[in-house]
Design a protein around this motif. Structure first.
Motif, mmCIF file in Angstrom:
data_model
loop_
_atom_site.group_PDB
_atom_site.id
_atom_site.type_symbol
_atom_site.label_atom_id
_atom_site.label_comp_id
_atom_site.label_asym_id
_atom_site.label_seq_id
_atom_site.Cartn_x
_atom_site.Cartn_y
_atom_site.Cartn_z
ATOM 1 N N LEU A 1 35.536 -60.561 -48.404
ATOM 2 C CA LEU A 1 34.989 -60.264 -47.043
ATOM 3 C C LEU A 1 34.372 -58.901 -47.109
ATOM 4 N N ASP B 1 30.993 -59.491 -48.922
ATOM 5 C CA ASP B 1 30.123 -60.586 -48.147
ATOM 6 C C ASP B 1 30.727 -61.050 -47.027
ATOM 7 N N PRO B 2 30.744 -60.019 -45.874
ATOM 8 C CA PRO B 2 31.608 -60.385 -44.557
ATOM 9 C C PRO B 2 31.000 -61.676 -44.106
ATOM 10 N N LYS B 3 29.858 -62.307 -44.144
ATOM 11 C CA LYS B 3 29.344 -63.358 -43.736
ATOM 12 C C LYS B 3 29.486 -64.667 -44.470
ATOM 13 N N LYS B 4 30.067 -64.428 -45.574
ATOM 14 C CA LYS B 4 30.628 -65.529 -46.304
ATOM 15 C C LYS B 4 31.377 -66.637 -45.901
ATOM 16 N N LYS B 5 31.031 -67.803 -45.781
ATOM 17 C CA LYS B 5 31.801 -68.702 -45.248
ATOM 18 C C LYS B 5 32.906 -69.287 -45.973
ATOM 19 N N LYS C 1 39.119 -63.327 -38.933
ATOM 20 C CA LYS C 1 38.235 -63.090 -37.730
ATOM 21 C C LYS C 1 38.162 -61.522 -37.497
ATOM 22 N N ARG D 1 36.637 -59.652 -40.588
ATOM 23 C CA ARG D 1 35.252 -59.829 -40.466
ATOM 24 C C ARG D 1 34.496 -59.289 -39.488
ATOM 25 N N SER D 2 35.155 -59.117 -37.986
ATOM 26 C CA SER D 2 34.520 -58.393 -37.198
ATOM 27 C C SER D 2 34.415 -56.769 -37.449
ATOM 28 N N LEU E 1 31.784 -56.051 -40.224
ATOM 29 C CA LEU E 1 30.351 -56.366 -39.669
ATOM 30 C C LEU E 1 30.141 -55.182 -38.599
ATOM 31 N N TYR F 1 26.144 -50.537 -43.035
ATOM 32 C CA TYR F 1 26.034 -50.644 -44.395
ATOM 33 C C TYR F 1 24.822 -49.676 -45.004
#
Length: 159
Positions: A125, A128-132, A147, A150-151, A154, A158
């Motif tokens: 995360l 790459d915090p957007k990685k599914k 969650k 990730r939040s 993001l 950066y």
């Protein structure tokens, strides 16, 4: 007595309980210095308002790797003060080269039911915090923490 190596770093507390901090083979390379995440975590845990901590490395385009600290706190204390204290502890003990890129407060760290911190989830995360697909999360105790992680990542600038 039997001696065998589990590659864990730990110590006995005052009640003779074994506290396991992390893997001795979990080593980061920071500006040519090799340092174990357990060494960093041990210093941060000396701050009495820190409940739990996890130090990992993330990719850095200029330095190769940088430290990222995730922590949760015991008491109501100001997060900004704790972040300053964490920075001070790390820089004072290791040097300026070890200053964390990010220090992120969480309500709890991602753990298995047995209490093992899931570092690989934090690494994925952070990088790459957007990685599914962040890998197998079947053993995680509370999936809602993903969650939150990730939040918080993001929200970090950066640039």
């Amino acid at each position: 007595k039997y001696n065998f190596k589990l590659f864990d770093i730990g110590k006995l507390d005052k009640n003779n309980n074994l506290l396991v901090f992390g893997r001795s083979d979990d080593v980061m390379n920071l500006r040519g210095h090799r340092i174990g995440s357990g060494e960093i975590e041990d210093q941060i845990l000396k701050i009495n308002t820190i409940k739990e901590v996890c130090a990992i490395s993330c990719k850095d385009e200029f330095e190769g790797e940088k430290v990222v600290i995730f922590f949760s706190k015991k008491k109501k204390s100001k997060t900004k003060d704790l972040i300053n204290e964490i920075n001070y502890k790390i820089i004072n003990y290791f040097g300026n080269w070890s200053k964390p890129k990010f220090i992120i407060e969480l309500s709890q760290l991602p753990k298995t039911r047995s209490g093992k911190i899931l570092r690989r989830i934090l690494r994925v995360l952070v990088n790459d915090p957007k990685k599914k697909n962040i890998g197998d999360v079947s053993t995680i105790y509370d999936k809602n923490i993903i969650k939150e992680i990730r939040s918080k990542i993001l929200k970090i600038n950066y640039d």
